[in-house]
Design a protein around this motif. Structure first.
Motif: not given
Length: 230
Positions: A179-204
């Motif tokens: 499903g989408v949105p589907f985010f992949v960071f550096n071919d290593k970490y995946a985040v599925s869905g429109a997660q909270p901004t705080e989670l995206f910042l944590e992964v970054l």
């Protein structure tokens, strides 16, 4: 850092996810080093637009509910969008197949305008009641972000960028995007869905910490330097 985002224009959570991720980027100290690449994903590749059918009617048909219930579901989504500053005008939305729009976005990417294209097409579909499956509309949107409208028309009248869209969709399967949105960071970490901004910042921040060399305090160990000293 590379961030790939699989997305579909007709997905309401994809536009919301874009905003939440952008808000995380604004808070990320190393944001200038982040390279974002949008990837194509069709939620319904076989969709055939029904002239005059509203988005409420389409949703009701797909969910097997009344049109009134479909409208209530859309109203709820509109409230979710408003939380991140987006305005969704469901009464004006034109349901359409998004394949042509995905090809348009690859053309925009070839000119270094991919993010501008994503933003413009999302706004056109969700807020402005434009048919993003229409060639003339896409030519107009292209001109608004700096593309040549005639080039947009000439390009999309061919099968240009068809393979790129299909490759994105194939790779979505390989990375497990159902499903989408589907985010992949550096071919290593995946985040599925429109997660909270705080989670995206944590992964970054986690990905950035893994990219940086670890410095251990204390006496230097044996090593050779770039000047040939050992």
């Amino acid at each position: 850092m590379k961030v790939e985002i699989w997305s579909d224009i007709m997905c309401p959570f994809c536009y919301i996810g874009k905003r939440k991720f952008e808000n995380a980027l604004k808070q990320f100290a190393d944001r200038e080093t982040v390279e974002v690449k949008w990837r194509s994903f069709e939620l319904d590749p076989n969709m055939q637009a029904v002239p005059g059918q509203s988005i409420h009617e389409m949703l009701a048909e797909r969910k097997g509910v009344s049109v009134e219930e479909g409208k209530r579901m859309n109203d709820y989504m509109g409230n979710v969008a408003a939380e991140v500053g987006l305005h969704y005008d469901f009464d004006r939305m034109i349901p359409t197949n998004t394949f042509l729009a995905h090809r348009f976005l690859h053309l925009a990417s070839a000119h270094g305008l991919q993010d501008a294209g994503e933003e413009r097409v999302f706004a056109a579909y969700f807020a402005e009641g434009k048919n993003v499956g229409d060639l003339a509309t896409l030519a107009q949107l292209g001109a608004e972000i700096g593309l040549d409208a005639a080039e947009v028309t000439r390009t999309l009248e061919t099968d240009a960028y068809t393979q790129q869209v299909r490759l994105d969709e194939y790779e979505a399967q390989q990375v497990g995007a159902r499903g989408v949105p589907f985010f992949v960071f550096n071919d290593k970490y995946a985040v599925s869905g429109a997660q909270p901004t705080e989670l995206f910042l944590e992964v970054l921040e986690k990905v950035r910490s893994e990219e940086k060399p670890v410095v251990v305090a204390g006496q230097a160990g044996a090593a050779c330097d770039v000047d040939g000293n050992c």
